[in-house]
Design a protein around this motif. Structure first.
Motif, mmCIF file in Angstrom:
data_model
loop_
_atom_site.group_PDB
_atom_site.id
_atom_site.type_symbol
_atom_site.label_atom_id
_atom_site.label_comp_id
_atom_site.label_asym_id
_atom_site.label_seq_id
_atom_site.Cartn_x
_atom_site.Cartn_y
_atom_site.Cartn_z
ATOM 1 N N ALA A 42 -0.199 2.003 -10.663
ATOM 2 C CA ALA A 42 -0.595 3.216 -9.929
ATOM 3 C C ALA A 42 0.043 4.453 -10.560
ATOM 4 N N LEU A 43 1.309 4.349 -10.937
ATOM 5 C CA LEU A 43 1.988 5.462 -11.607
ATOM 6 C C LEU A 43 1.316 5.786 -12.929
ATOM 7 N N PHE A 44 1.024 4.757 -13.725
ATOM 8 C CA PHE A 44 0.412 4.971 -15.040
ATOM 9 C C PHE A 44 -0.975 5.589 -14.927
ATOM 10 N N ILE A 45 -1.810 5.077 -14.014
ATOM 11 C CA ILE A 45 -3.174 5.593 -13.896
ATOM 12 C C ILE A 45 -3.160 7.062 -13.481
ATOM 13 N N SER B 106 -15.916 -1.048 -8.119
ATOM 14 C CA SER B 106 -14.612 -1.711 -8.252
ATOM 15 C C SER B 106 -14.173 -2.321 -6.925
ATOM 16 N N LEU B 107 -14.373 -1.598 -5.829
ATOM 17 C CA LEU B 107 -13.988 -2.111 -4.519
ATOM 18 C C LEU B 107 -14.881 -3.274 -4.090
ATOM 19 N N SER C 195 -6.303 6.203 -7.690
ATOM 20 C CA SER C 195 -5.264 5.485 -8.443
ATOM 21 C C SER C 195 -4.659 4.378 -7.594
ATOM 22 N N THR C 196 -4.425 4.671 -6.317
ATOM 23 C CA THR C 196 -3.877 3.642 -5.435
ATOM 24 C C THR C 196 -4.862 2.503 -5.242
ATOM 25 N N ALA C 197 -6.132 2.842 -4.966
ATOM 26 C CA ALA C 197 -7.139 1.795 -4.745
ATOM 27 C C ALA C 197 -7.389 0.990 -6.013
ATOM 28 N N ALA C 198 -7.449 1.678 -7.160
ATOM 29 C CA ALA C 198 -7.716 0.966 -8.411
ATOM 30 C C ALA C 198 -6.561 0.059 -8.797
ATOM 31 N N ALA D 288 0.826 -1.204 0.000
ATOM 32 C CA ALA D 288 0.000 0.000 0.000
ATOM 33 C C ALA D 288 0.865 1.261 0.000
ATOM 34 N N SER D 289 1.958 1.254 0.761
ATOM 35 C CA SER D 289 2.831 2.427 0.833
ATOM 36 C C SER D 289 3.500 2.715 -0.506
ATOM 37 N N THR D 290 4.028 1.670 -1.153
ATOM 38 C CA THR D 290 4.712 1.885 -2.431
ATOM 39 C C THR D 290 3.736 2.276 -3.538
ATOM 40 N N SER D 291 2.532 1.707 -3.517
ATOM 41 C CA SER D 291 1.533 2.098 -4.523
ATOM 42 C C SER D 291 1.129 3.560 -4.348
#
Length: 564
Positions: free
Chosen positions: A399-402, A161-162, A429-432, A119-122
């Motif tokens: 996450a970076l791309f989104i 989505s969640l 972006s992180t959650a997706a 989660a932290s890195t995303s």
């Protein structure tokens, strides 16, 4: 006289044969031969990537027919199918064998550390993408074609989505989970359509040729169709549900002691068999990877035009991937592990090239296991636990791309995003990304979730399809490397618990064979060996033999010094 004996007698004792006479002794390779032997598979993989790029660019001027391109891509298709064939048995065997080798308390600690790291890195990657896209500003409003804009907006919500993520984590049928995934779709409400048709028919029958009838028909035609949620199943392995079941199954399996050891041995043997199969398949890498890359290059229309139009978008994503791989990842590894991070990175190049060629973390998972266990010597109990989970929920590159793509689309539309919208992009972006599937181009579907959250035009995503075949491969390397670095960090954070488990296992083995002939005496009726008085009880509260722990610590320090 005959020939003298090869062994001479000295004071009645025969001398052993000379060492030069032993031709079956292994020859130790030195110099460039040793380097070539150690890096042969890496060279084979790299040659496949380069051959595919050269072949694809060389054949583009010939304007080959679709059938010719399909034949060129066919070996790569078979290569991908073989790799994907081994994913499910590899994930099941690795998770069950890995979680069963640890106790329940240890599994909980490792799972918590792994999820916090993911989660932290995303979140960091999403923030890095937002910073880069605002700084470089790749979105050019001239790329937006106003004629392509339509009023049709696909209903995509983060809540759906969640909720789909939860439905897939807890599947209702394990066999269905191996071939299908649950997802939410929006369909027209049947009752509204039925009532509209009935009203229209009645009106045209009773009030034909009247102005009132025409008005009612026009109102019914202009009435907006009401959409309702519907849970359906689509093709694709529900890896999240299988991972959850295997974790629970393996954890419970490890609590029943010797009665479940035969099952643990079975899945450990399955894992070893799959890894040997992977080793055989890897020799097909030059043909398979070169075919995949050449086919993708040949199938793209107007390659130079597309690259010229979206070059700044590609550069923005590439810069983010480079910064994270060569700066952030290495810093995290050095801070936690205290060893040379670039040696660790070098050992993963082979798996990274496979992930780049296949554009799938799951397809590269068998080779990732091979690099982590055989080359880098990371504890197999950690890799079998972390890598399958990370393959499904750790999507740093996604996450970076989104984050970059959503703001890029907003910039093309002339939208000005405030702090609230940027925070929404960061969180969504992180959650997706953590609900993304480890298959090619899955991020484009999740991009619609973020665009809907900030009210950006979702139809402009079609422009990114032209370059996603390339950008997807770049970000997949981030996803794969993120899993490997997470395993290394979790191993270092869990080193004390792992040594305690090793020491407890040694103590339990010594006490199990201490009785005459290995028999356990004094068992009461209905009492197992682990519950008998005087026996070492394997529970979450592990009794540690300090001498054994210190021996393991000294051995580990010697291994660390050799690595450095």
């Amino acid at each position: 006289m005959g020939p003298p004996n090869m062994t001479a007698a000295v004071h009645g004792t025969e001398l052993p044969p000379k060492t030069t006479e032993r031709s079956d002794a292994p020859i130790e390779l030195i110099g460039y031969r040793k380097w070539l032997s150690d890096n042969l598979m890496l060279l084979v993989t790299l040659s496949g990537v380069l051959l595919g790029v050269i072949l694809g660019l060389s054949l583009r001027p010939l304007n080959l027919h679709e059938d010719s391109i399909m034949l060129i891509s066919y070996p790569g298709e078979l290569f991908m199918r073989v790799l994907k064939l081994m994913i499910l048995p590899l994930v099941i065997s690795s998770l069950i064998a890995g979680s069963a080798s640890l106790n329940a308390k240890m599994n909980g600690k490792i799972a918590l550390r792994t999820l916090v790291y993911f989660a932290s890195t995303s979140l960091f990657n999403a923030a890095l993408g937002i910073a880069l896209v605002l700084l470089i500003h790749p979105g050019n409003p001239d790329l937006h074609n106003a004629d392509d804009r339509t009023s049709d907006r696909r209903a995509v919500k983060l809540l759906d989505s969640l909720l789909d993520l939860g439905r897939n984590v807890f599947p209702d049928n394990l066999f269905q989970a191996s071939i299908q995934q649950a997802h939410t779709v929006y369909l027209p409400k049947p009752s509204m359509l039925h009532s509209s048709n009935e009203t229209g028919n009645d009106t045209t029958t009773v009030l034909t040729n009247s102005v009132e009838a025409q008005r009612q028909l026009q109102a019914l035609e202009e009435e907006e169709v009401v959409l309702v949620r519907d849970i359906q199943y689509r093709s694709g392995t529900n890896t999240l549900g299988i991972v959850f079941f295997c974790l629970v199954f393996g954890t419970v399996l490890g609590t029943i002691g010797q009665k479940g050891q035969v099952v643990v041995d079975f899945f450990a043997a399955v894992f070893e068999v799959i890894m040997k199969m992977v080793t055989c398949v890897m020799w097909l890498t030059p043909v398979g990877i070169s075919s995949v890359i050449a086919g993708k290059i040949l199938s793209v229309d107007n390659l130079s035009l597309v690259m010229a139009q979206l070059v700044w978008f590609i550069i923005t994503v590439a810069i983010g991937v480079i910064i994270y791989q060569f700066v952030v990842m290495q810093f995290i590894y050095f801070v936690f592990v205290r060893r040379n991070p670039f040696k660790f990175y070098k050992g993963l190049i082979e798996a990274m090239l496979t992930a780049f060629a296949t554009a799938s973390t799951a397809a590269a998972l068998p080779l990732t296991f091979r690099c982590m266990n055989e080359k880098l010597r990371v504890d197999s109990r950690i890799t079998r636990f972390v890598l399958p989970i990370g393959c499904n929920i750790n999507m740093d590159g996604t996450a970076l791309f989104i984050a970059v793509a959503s703001i890029f689309v907003a910039q093309m539309s002339g939208m000005v995003l405030g702090f609230g919208e940027l925070l929404t992009v960061l969180l969504t972006s992180t959650a997706a990304s953590m609900s993304s599937a480890s298959v090619p181009s899955a991020a484009l579907v999740l991009l619609l979730v973020v665009l809907t959250a900030i009210d950006a035009p979702v139809q402009d995503v079609s422009l990114l399809f032209a370059v996603d075949w390339f950008v997807d491969r770049i970000r997949t390397t981030n996803n794969m490397l993120g899993d490997c670095y997470a395993a290394a960090v979790v191993e270092e954070l869990s080193r004390k618990e792992l040594m305690a488990l090793d020491a407890a296992a040694v103590n339990y083995h010594d006490m199990a064979v201490s009785t005459p002939n290995g028999h356990h005496g004094g068992l009461l009726e209905g009492q197992t060996e682990l519950e008998s008085p005087g026996k070492c009880q394997m529970s979450d509260a592990v009794v540690v033999d300090m001498s054994a722990v210190m021996n393991n610590v000294n051995l580990q320090q010697e291994q660390n010094n050799r690595r450095v």
